[in-house]
Write an enzyme that holds these catalytic residues in place. Structure first.
Site, PDB file in Angstrom:
ATOM      1  N   ARG A   1      67.520  36.589  71.035  1.00  0.00           N
ATOM      2  CA  ARG A   1      67.447  36.224  69.560  1.00  0.00           C
ATOM      3  C   ARG A   1      68.526  35.811  68.949  1.00  0.00           C
ATOM      4  NH1 ARG A   1      62.613  40.682  68.194  1.00  0.00           N
ATOM      5  NH2 ARG A   1      60.884  39.062  68.141  1.00  0.00           N
TER       6      ARG A   1
ATOM      7  N   TYR B   1      59.948  31.129  64.216  1.00  0.00           N
ATOM      8  CA  TYR B   1      59.367  31.588  65.720  1.00  0.00           C
ATOM      9  C   TYR B   1      60.164  32.650  66.202  1.00  0.00           C
ATOM     10  CZ  TYR B   1      62.518  27.638  67.309  1.00  0.00           C
ATOM     11  OH  TYR B   1      63.645  26.885  67.784  1.00  0.00           O
ATOM     12  N   GLU B   2      59.773  33.060  67.319  1.00  0.00           N
ATOM     13  CA  GLU B   2      60.422  34.119  67.974  1.00  0.00           C
ATOM     14  C   GLU B   2      60.675  35.430  67.257  1.00  0.00           C
ATOM     15  OE1 GLU B   2      62.286  33.957  71.263  1.00  0.00           O
ATOM     16  OE2 GLU B   2      61.731  32.056  71.363  1.00  0.00           O
ATOM     17  N   GLY B   3      59.515  35.839  66.360  1.00  0.00           N
ATOM     18  CA  GLY B   3      59.468  36.832  65.394  1.00  0.00           C
ATOM     19  C   GLY B   3      59.815  36.258  64.312  1.00  0.00           C
TER      20      GLY B   3
END
Lengths: 591, 591
Positions: free
Chosen positions: A296, A440-442
């Site tokens: 992240r 994206y990615e949460g």
């Protein structure tokens, strides 16, 4: 678009003078061979790739985009050659396990490399970025056989990786995925289902693609505790390591998107594809998130990279473009106008960008340092403290670096006036490419929920303490000329404390409180954390200014940040104090 | 993309209940035939066009874009037919002079029509929008002969118009333009030069295009006081009104842009093209700005329209998309998840959009009302007061409606998660299309400079008084249940006063102060003005809630605005107080 220049000096300043990461490395066995000279050499080598090969191709690659034809995805011209160069340089495995050919470098150094790669071309960066994530997941959770079969070819960049999580009806809520895994007799599994938004799910850069796929076993408990993780190669691998027959996984289409046109975003259809379990049954989500938490920061750095590039371009434009006269005095009487950098509002935009870019670089290095300590430090206490900081700061890094990155790229577009809207100048591409990193990615909303809900409220505030202690340690040694700014940071820290106590006091009576103020809370922490790294930079720069006059800029930008940006926390704190009340007045029919 | 639905009820509410514009109309001779029923009928007719023809074509038009081939510009499929419908409905001349076939409607009504047109398709709206601007300029500043020759065909939509200001080296700084106008013997002029960023400079929608061009006469004084305005038709017009030979003006290319792909943004080359002077020699800039000030509200409404559309889409998505469970209680136990509108952060995003959209609609109607009063009111005092409000609020309308519009479209994209980044859903197009409205027709930074420099400082604060008086008039009659919010607005007004006094007190000693805090100052005024219109809406809604339960939503959104959005002024005020200091620490080498 102007040439990209890697900010080598600032990267070294942050690593060496601000966070003194080499002092950590000296105590870590895995980094026995790494010192500041190594880091500088890595930055120089990475810069050759980013400046010389990748950045010059980014504009054309955006225009061309990926193409899809009957299951085959073709990347833009130049991508295949550039990926080969990147792979041959060992850059896919920059932090990967040396046992399988990785460089095993510290994340704090990798963060600099990732920034330059993203500044050069976010689309291109994703192919190796996702591969690196898959490598880490297999290395941490895969069986020895899986590691032996796949890691070396992935780390060398011969094969790529992808992460297959999202389904049409299941994005944030992975508990309701429908992809199934049925055991085969040989210990493998037959995977069936449809995944969407799969970055690099199919492409022409490598001979094989190794998918990591979330799916449910027949006996899976409902919800997120019934998800398992599987490795599904595009081509099966023969016993001798050579590529075998095609597996039952195919790309059904690619998406047409706002940005990252050159990144293949794929619908992936699994039709009884052969896969192997990674880690324990039903424990796929924690396995995936081990990696996602590490990565992240990398997504946050996409925002930073785009902002850094946009700032370079905007600064150059503002120095060249002449329009109007300075309010105080004419600067270039021999020309028909002054460069627009004389105007207060142009300076406001440039300095906001500069504060976010250099602050973001320092912040991502700080988080990278903690990731290294959490993983490698010899003593448990150091590891645990670093792990607490990582827990707290990971969602901040992902969301705040992409939110400030987006704001910076929008400002960088604005500095160009009408030309900022024209594609050939490149500033609008940075806005479009950066935008996805907030989603994206949460999503950044989910990051905020993770920060305030799981991390801060979940620990009853304990996880905040190492950050506040780091700030206190800085404040304990006042910097001459920055007395007011140090007091301001002390007050801001106190505000964080007050606001946190207030929110936590409401949690029992108000189930909605966390998600109602989470985004503002994350921003509050982000601005205060940037205040901290800005004053750390000022403290590191001040003693050296006499011999390195260019560091005077750090002191000035630190003053700018404290005067013009940090005050944003006042409104955030007021908003957080309102709680959930004003968000739940509306019944569904009232919208 | 979801179907677009014109918010007919809210438009009527704003016109009739909040601003009671019909009470003004009753006193204005030009509006003798206009009442609320007329306005409602206009809104209904416009809605047929916007909902039925224009909106359904917007997505495809974005993908197709305009094409350019050897001087010929082709608009996307459907544009020609839709423009014909729009023209035949009389919509090009919605506010235009009835003597030449215009509808002559109030701007407050036109504002509603413009919103729906922009919500449907900003690109499409520009062809008629620029024509309307050219019509107004010719009507106000052209000779009787020019009016007789051009206006009827423009108002009917047979011919279009364009505004040619910008040159490659001269955007904001029009004083340095190089386009020349050489007198011909017949009283016309030969115009030569290159103009860029010309919206609708060339296209296939109409038989002729009438360009209004800024150029310099041979004896022109230097700078912005030496600019004249010329009318240059694409085809010369014969004495009988028929179209004659091709004039020496050609499109050299069209730009490739981030958004408004279906709007032709042209490089226009004038090679001794025949033109006629509009207004006085050397007074072209004030003539152009008469129109631009009137039209700037229209640019603001582009931001509002995009935001309104994005909000409708996001609301529908948030009600349909199920993901996760409500924090307080499960809402749909029979389904595998709850609709995402149960989540606090999704509500935060939706309500922020709603507050900006409905607040923006009210604000643009308020400004439209003042434009009508300034132009048409019978008594001079009313006209002067309205003119002062127009002076103050025009830059706010342009910048604040587009800034909040952009924020809203970005939020509307975020609500969609990953789907917000995919083109077919339409949310990302609204972001891209809206973005230009912050840049063109005077960047938002220039609007801020106009507001704080020319308007507020230029009048020593006098121009603020009518707005503050309107706010005081509202506050004089407290609304039950809104005591705290009324006090909050009173405090905010006091803050505006304090901040203004502070800034004005620094002007003499600090030439940089205005442009260093102008953007924050404009935002401060914008948020306070939105607070004012929100409480006016609450005051208008409250007495009717019993019979019209849907108006309860107004009271709730007003509370939301005051609790969650208005507090942004705290940070703005702190920042403004910093003045120019932190922006001018950096020498050029420090960036």
């Amino acid at each position: 678009m102007a040439d990209y220049r890697v900010p080598r000096e600032d990267m070294q300043f942050v690593l060496q003078d601000v966070f003194k990461v080499h002092e950590d490395w000296a105590k870590i066995e895995a980094f026995a061979d790494v010192d500041i000279d190594t880091a500088v050499a890595i930055i120089d080598e990475g810069a050759k790739l980013a400046e010389g090969l990748i950045a010059p191709n980014a504009r054309a690659a955006d225009e061309e985009g990926v193409s899809f034809d009957n299951g085959v995805v073709t990347t833009p011209q130049g991508y295949k050659e550039n990926f080969k160069q990147l792979a041959e340089g060992g850059w896919v495995g920059v932090t990967a396990n040396p046992d399988f050919g990785g460089m095993g470098l510290p994340k704090s150094v990798s963060a600099q490399y990732e920034e330059m790669l993203c500044a050069a071309d976010i689309s291109f960066s994703l192919y190796s970025g996702l591969t690196a994530g898959a490598i880490m997941t297999i290395d941490q959770h895969g069986s020895d056989e899986l590691k032996a079969t796949y890691l070396e070819n992935m780390i060398s960049g011969n094969w790529a990786g992808s992460m297959c999580l999202t389904e049409p009806h299941a994005g944030t809520d992975l508990g309701i995925i429908r992809t199934k895994a049925i055991p085969n007799e040989d210990g493998s599994f037959a995977i069936s289902g449809t995944k969407i938004f799969i970055t690099g799910g199919e492409h022409d850069l490598t001979d094989n693609i190794i998918h990591l796929v979330l799916a449910k076993l027949p006996d899976a408990p409902a919800g997120s505790k019934g998800i398992s993780l599987f490795l599904v190669p595009k081509f099966l691998v023969n016993a001798d390591g050579s590529i075998g027959e095609r597996n039952g996984v195919h790309c059904g289409s690619t998406e047409h998107k706002m940005g990252i046109h050159a990144s293949a975003t794929c619908v992936m259809n699994f039709d009884g594809a052969k896969g192997w379990l990674v880690g324990e049954p039903h424990k796929g989500l924690p396995a995936m998130f081990t990696m996602m938490n590490y990565e992240r920061l990398g997504v946050g750095i996409q925002g930073l990279g785009a902002a850094a590039r946009s700032y370079q371009n905007a600064l150059e434009y503002a120095q060249d473009r002449i329009q109007g006269r300075g309010a105080k005095a004419t600067q270039q009487p021999e020309k028909e106008a002054d460069p627009i950098i004389v105007h207060g509002d142009v300076r406001r935009m440039l300095l906001t960008m500069k504060a976010f870019v250099e602050g973001g670089r320092a912040f991502s290095t700080y988080v990278g340092q903690q990731l290294d300590l959490a993983k490698y430090a010899a003593d448990a206490e150091t590891r645990q403290r670093a792990e607490a900081l990582v827990q707290l700061l990971t969602p901040v890094a992902k969301a705040f670096l992409t939110d400030t990155g987006f704001e910076a790229t929008v400002l960088g577009q604005q500095v160009f006036g009408g030309h900022g809207f024209i594609r050939e100048w490149g500033q609008e591409q940075l806005v479009r490419d950066c935008r996805i990193a907030q989603i994206y990615e949460g999503t950044n909303g989910i990051q905020a929920l993770d920060l305030l809900g799981r991390k801060v409220a979940g620990s009853r505030g304990e996880l905040l303490k190492p950050l506040l202690a780091d700030i206190q340690a800085l404040l304990a040694e006042p910097l001459a000329g920055f007395e007011a700014e140090y007091q301001q940071l002390a007050d801001a820290t106190q505000l964080v404390h007050e606001v946190t106590v207030q929110v936590l006091s409401k949690v029992v009576d108000d189930e909605n409180i966390i998600n109602s103020v989470a985004v503002e809370y994350l921003n509050l922490i982000g601005y205060v954390a940037f205040g901290y790294v800005w004053l750390r930079m000022a403290a590191a720069a001040a003693p050296q200014v006499a011999e390195k006059p260019h560091l005077a800029s750090k002191l000035k930008t630190a003053k700018f940040y404290m005067a013009r940006i940090l005050p944003r926390i006042e409104s955030l704190a007021t908003t957080i104090k309102d709680g959930s009340q004003s968000l739940y007045l509306h019944d569904l029919g009232d919208f």
